[in-house]
Design an enzyme around this catalytic site. Structure first.
Site, PDB file in Angstrom:
ATOM      1  N   ASN A  15       0.828  -1.201   0.000  1.00  2.41           N
ATOM      2  CA  ASN A  15       0.000   0.000   0.000  1.00  2.41           C
ATOM      3  C   ASN A  15       0.863   1.252   0.000  1.00  2.41           C
ATOM      4  O   ASN A  15       1.735   1.410   0.863  1.00  2.41           O
ATOM      5  CB  ASN A  15      -0.897   0.002   1.248  1.00  2.41           C
ATOM      6  CG  ASN A  15      -1.786   1.225   1.330  1.00  2.41           C
ATOM      7  OD1 ASN A  15      -2.746   1.354   0.571  1.00  2.41           O
ATOM      8  ND2 ASN A  15      -1.478   2.134   2.247  1.00  2.41           N
ATOM      9  N   GLU A  16       0.640   2.108  -0.947  1.00  2.00           N
ATOM     10  CA  GLU A  16       1.185   3.467  -1.088  1.00  2.00           C
ATOM     11  C   GLU A  16       2.563   3.684  -0.456  1.00  2.00           C
ATOM     12  O   GLU A  16       2.727   4.429   0.499  1.00  2.00           O
ATOM     13  CB  GLU A  16       0.184   4.506  -0.582  1.00  2.00           C
ATOM     14  CG  GLU A  16      -0.314   4.422   0.824  1.00  2.00           C
ATOM     15  CD  GLU A  16      -1.325   5.519   1.146  1.00  2.00           C
ATOM     16  OE1 GLU A  16      -1.220   6.074   2.262  1.00  2.00           O
ATOM     17  OE2 GLU A  16      -2.216   5.798   0.326  1.00  2.00           O
ATOM     18  N   ASN A  64      -5.507   4.940  -4.463  1.00  3.22           N
ATOM     19  CA  ASN A  64      -6.041   5.634  -3.293  1.00  3.22           C
ATOM     20  C   ASN A  64      -6.266   7.085  -3.693  1.00  3.22           C
ATOM     21  O   ASN A  64      -5.308   7.827  -3.908  1.00  3.22           O
ATOM     22  CB  ASN A  64      -5.060   5.550  -2.123  1.00  3.22           C
ATOM     23  CG  ASN A  64      -4.812   4.119  -1.680  1.00  3.22           C
ATOM     24  OD1 ASN A  64      -5.541   3.210  -2.054  1.00  3.22           O
ATOM     25  ND2 ASN A  64      -3.781   3.902  -0.879  1.00  3.22           N
ATOM     26  N   TYR A  87      -8.789  15.829   0.667  1.00  2.00           N
ATOM     27  CA  TYR A  87      -7.479  16.453   0.805  1.00  2.00           C
ATOM     28  C   TYR A  87      -7.301  17.511  -0.289  1.00  2.00           C
ATOM     29  O   TYR A  87      -7.455  17.215  -1.478  1.00  2.00           O
ATOM     30  CB  TYR A  87      -6.371  15.406   0.725  1.00  2.00           C
ATOM     31  CG  TYR A  87      -6.360  14.474   1.920  1.00  2.00           C
ATOM     32  CD1 TYR A  87      -6.238  14.974   3.209  1.00  2.00           C
ATOM     33  CD2 TYR A  87      -6.498  13.101   1.756  1.00  2.00           C
ATOM     34  CE1 TYR A  87      -6.239  14.125   4.306  1.00  2.00           C
ATOM     35  CE2 TYR A  87      -6.504  12.247   2.846  1.00  2.00           C
ATOM     36  CZ  TYR A  87      -6.375  12.762   4.125  1.00  2.00           C
ATOM     37  OH  TYR A  87      -6.387  11.919   5.210  1.00  2.00           O
ATOM     38  N   TRP A 142     -12.625   4.171   2.209  1.00  2.00           N
ATOM     39  CA  TRP A 142     -11.782   4.246   3.398  1.00  2.00           C
ATOM     40  C   TRP A 142     -12.548   5.074   4.438  1.00  2.00           C
ATOM     41  O   TRP A 142     -12.711   6.246   4.283  1.00  2.00           O
ATOM     42  CB  TRP A 142     -10.424   4.904   3.107  1.00  2.00           C
ATOM     43  CG  TRP A 142      -9.551   4.834   4.318  1.00  2.00           C
ATOM     44  CD1 TRP A 142      -9.423   5.774   5.313  1.00  2.00           C
ATOM     45  CD2 TRP A 142      -8.732   3.728   4.702  1.00  2.00           C
ATOM     46  NE1 TRP A 142      -8.580   5.322   6.290  1.00  2.00           N
ATOM     47  CE2 TRP A 142      -8.145   4.076   5.950  1.00  2.00           C
ATOM     48  CE3 TRP A 142      -8.455   2.488   4.137  1.00  2.00           C
ATOM     49  CZ2 TRP A 142      -7.277   3.206   6.611  1.00  2.00           C
ATOM     50  CZ3 TRP A 142      -7.597   1.649   4.808  1.00  2.00           C
ATOM     51  CH2 TRP A 142      -7.011   2.017   6.026  1.00  2.00           C
ATOM     52  N   LYS A 196     -12.631   8.486   9.482  1.00  2.00           N
ATOM     53  CA  LYS A 196     -13.223   8.327   8.155  1.00  2.00           C
ATOM     54  C   LYS A 196     -14.192   7.153   8.080  1.00  2.00           C
ATOM     55  O   LYS A 196     -14.772   6.877   7.015  1.00  2.00           O
ATOM     56  CB  LYS A 196     -12.124   8.151   7.099  1.00  2.00           C
ATOM     57  CG  LYS A 196     -11.271   9.392   6.862  1.00  2.00           C
ATOM     58  CD  LYS A 196     -10.330   9.185   5.684  1.00  2.00           C
ATOM     59  CE  LYS A 196      -9.422  10.380   5.464  1.00  2.00           C
ATOM     60  NZ  LYS A 196      -8.381  10.491   6.507  1.00  2.00           N
TER      61      LYS A 196
END
Length: 694
Positions: free
Chosen positions: A417-418, A469, A475, A554, A575
């Site tokens: 993941n990221e 994502n 954001y 998410w 979230k």
């Protein structure tokens, strides 16, 4: 992997409580859970591995247990060593028997001692592992000591992540007694029995099976293996027998096929039909039972996710490890089941299990409910450039696959993941994980969740498919809309199968503002209404794009994240569509239920905004009904048609209590929902201030 001891000890009659019944009456395997009567001490404890060590001053605890369960709310928590000790009695040692201990989860690094002797060490906090205790056993009282450590360790993944790393023996521990010749208990924590369904037609399917046999005895043995497939009612529908020569002190693989006639498919939530594969060594030897689902999975760049050849909209949430306030990740199977029931009630057809391996109860529930899973290891945010880290990541991938290969719900293996860095080591690690995965399982696709470089960065091209994502509208550094972005990527890369692995926005049920003003994500103001509007916009932009193989919100539930300081308190990522304690389903949860669930939905939003500062309000509902009728204080206001599962009525509240009720009929069933809102005129002086309510 297999160890031969000069002194072969055998049948071990255990005098410990909480015995779990053997898998079959005539099987020689016996499993005993060790949950109660542990002693615990936080911090380093010099000499605690020794059997004679005095632990009388330690805390008595019951597993599962984490030493991070108490949340201080100050953004910090303990990361370091802790010790657990537990005694058990061996009343008899018989020839030809072995004893193993299984840890379902010990975070993050565990060293296990029996009677002062080291018996195994495991690095990785989220996979099960086993140790052979036989060579260290004594007649009478045996003392097992376990040192766990959840400190940041550069050789152990995960190194990053927006979540609290709960330490301890936070899942159950069991003793497993079996014969010298047994299904391999040291095969990366897996069952030692693996089945693959292929050649699937309406008339039959081939079930190719691999049985990994270990012989820990002093002599080679020829043993028979009998395997059966049982249907959901327990009836035998296929069987095979084979002879295997098991060399002394070594492992051996036995491979055989069975023909399953007229298979009923595991078809996700449409029909999650399960068989079981049961295999036994000899007439009354070791026995293993694993789930078996017959299904095919394919992901197409135009048609998306295909289950058994048919489009299957893969939609759901990211689920961090099930956790609760005051418990952390030391939850029960019933609490795991509660989480899956909430996801299924919302209408989810799948879930992404983030950001590491979950307990077996999670995979069992997904099998049973028909939820298709993306499950991944802990490569998250950061990788280390040392060989020990890569070796650990590969080990964790092998454990993830071995322990979950037989679950039909698992449809995607996640590589990570990221990861933020663009150094060559990132691609090196991801390519190594891709190779390990394909070596162990050539059927399921791999995925990586990408976020922080260009969409076609080399690291995003290693896995079979890709997830992104994307937090457009939350954001501020992400400009544009999720719908335009998805359409643009598909146009530019029509050959690449992609999905949305994360999208979401924060919300506190204590923060109410309708309509909400602009929200700063890092601030202490996260109105619930803003999250709902975010998801309205994003789902409407995603829902009609069949080429997306999956979309995952998410996150399903608020989660512990010690580094966060936003929303209504520290240490929580808010979230979630459901609160951390699972007591409140936020407005956005019902938005998705109105779209996804086969069950009718009628829900009044902003229901927790009970103290109204203005008499002129808009009543908004989410509904799967074509129309609904509003009543205000018992008086019918009117009936309106739903547009995109939403209906709005502007109304004026009276001073004092106001009862808002909506009614609708779906499929002959009458639905109602009701809330009470209060409006009080402001004091006279405030009434003359510009902007104050009249």
């Amino acid at each position: 992997m297999f160890r031969l001891f000069a002194c072969i000890l055998s049948v071990l009659v255990l005098t410990v409580p909480e015995t779990v019944a053997a898998q079959a009456a005539a099987s020689s395997r016996e499993t005993t859970r060790l949950l109660a009567d542990w002693r615990f001490a936080q911090g380093e404890q010099e000499g605690a591995a020794a059997a004679a060590f005095d632990d009388s001053g330690w805390t008595r605890i019951t597993l599962p247990h984490t030493f991070n369960a108490a949340e201080t709310g100050d953004g910090t928590y303990y990361r370091g060593p802790a010790w657990y000790r537990r005694a058990f009695d061996i009343t008899e040692l018989r020839h030809g028997r072995r004893l193993f201990v299984q840890f379902d989860g010990a975070a993050l690094v565990a060293a296990v001692y029996l009677n002062g002797k080291p018996v195994c060490r495991h690095q990785g906090g989220y996979a099960a592992f086993r140790c052979d205790l036989t060579g260290a056993l004594v007649h009478g009282v045996n003392l097992m000591a376990v040192r766990v450590d959840n400190s940041l360790n550069r050789a152990v993944t995960p190194l990053g992540g927006d979540f609290t790393v709960f330490g301890g023996l936070y899942r159950p521990v069991s003793l497993i007694e079996t014969d010298d010749v047994h299904f391999d208990l040291l095969d990366h924590g897996g069952p030692g029995l693996y089945a693959r369904a292929h050649g699937i037609t309406a008339y039959g399917a081939t079930i190719s099976t691999v049985a990994k046999i270990a012989n820990d005895g002093p002599r080679a043995q020829t043993v028979s293996i009998h395997a059966r497939i049982l249907d959901a009612e327990g009836r035998e529908v296929a069987q095979v027998s084979a002879k295997v020569l098991a060399p002394a002190g070594r492992g051996r693989e036995a491979m055989f096929d069975m023909r399953l006639p007229s298979p009923r498919l595991w078809d996700g939530v449409r029909d999650p039909y399960l068989y079981r594969l049961v295999a036994r060594i000899g007439e009354a030897g070791d026995e293993v039972s694993v789930p078996l689902g017959v299904r095919t999975v394919r992901i197409d760049p135009e048609r998306g996710f295909l289950l058994n050849g048919k489009p299957y909209p893969l939609r759901g949430v990211n689920l961090m490890h099930s956790a609760r306030p005051g418990e952390g990740t030391a939850v029960t199977d019933a609490e795991v089941a509660e989480d899956f029931a909430i996801m299924r009630d919302m209408g989810s057809t799948g879930a992404r299990l983030a950001h590491f391996q979950h307990p077996q109860a999670a995979y069992d529930e997904a099998d049973r409910l028909g939820l298709a899973l993306w499950t991944e290891i802990g490569i998250n945010g950061v990788v280390d450039d040392g060989p020990a880290f890569q070796a650990n990541a590969e080990q964790q991938m092998r454990e993830l696959i071995a322990q979950n290969y037989n679950h039909p719900s698992v449809v995607i293996w996640g590589l990570g993941n990221e990861v933020y860095s663009t150094e060559p080591i990132v691609e090196q690690v991801l390519r190594a994980l891709q190779a390990v995965t394909k070596q162990m399982d050539q059927d399921r696709p791999t995925a990586y969740a990408h976020c922080c470089q260009q969409d076609d960065h080399p690291k995003a091209l290693i896995s079979d498919i890709i997830g992104f994502n994307r937090y457009f509208g939350w954001y501020p550094d992400q400009k544009g809309s999720i719908g335009d972005w998805a359409a643009g990527f598909h146009t530019s890369h029509p050959e690449r199968s992609f999905g949305v692995s994360e999208y979401g926005a924060g919300a506190s049920i204590l923060h109410q503002e309708d309509p909400p003003g602009p929200v700063v994500p890092s601030s202490g103001w996260h109105p619930e209404q803003n999250q709902a509007l975010y998801h309205e916009r994003n789902w409407l932009a995603l829902k009609d794009k069949p080429y997306l193989w999956g979309t995952f919100i998410w996150v399903g539930f608020d989660l512990a994240s010690a580094g966060r300081h936003e929303g209504d308190r520290r240490g929580i990522n808010d979230k979630g569509l459901v609160t951390y304690d699972r007591q409140v389903r936020k407005d956005a949860w019902y938005w998705y239920r109105a779209w996804w669930s086969d069950r009718p939905t009628l829900y009044i939003t902003s229901r927790r905004f009970t103290q109204r500062p203005d008499p002129d309000v808009v009543v908004k509902i989410y509904t799967s009904a074509p129309q609904a009728t509003l009543f205000l204080n018992g008086v019918e206001v009117g009936t309106q048609q739903a547009t995109d599962r939403i209906i709005r009525w502007p109304v004026t509240l009276r001073t004092g209590a106001n009862v808002i009720e909506v009614r609708a009929v779906v499929g002959g069933e009458t639905l109602t929902d009701k809330v009470m809102w209060l409006y009080e005129r402001p004091p006279g002086m405030l009434a003359h201030i510009p902007g104050a309510a009249d």
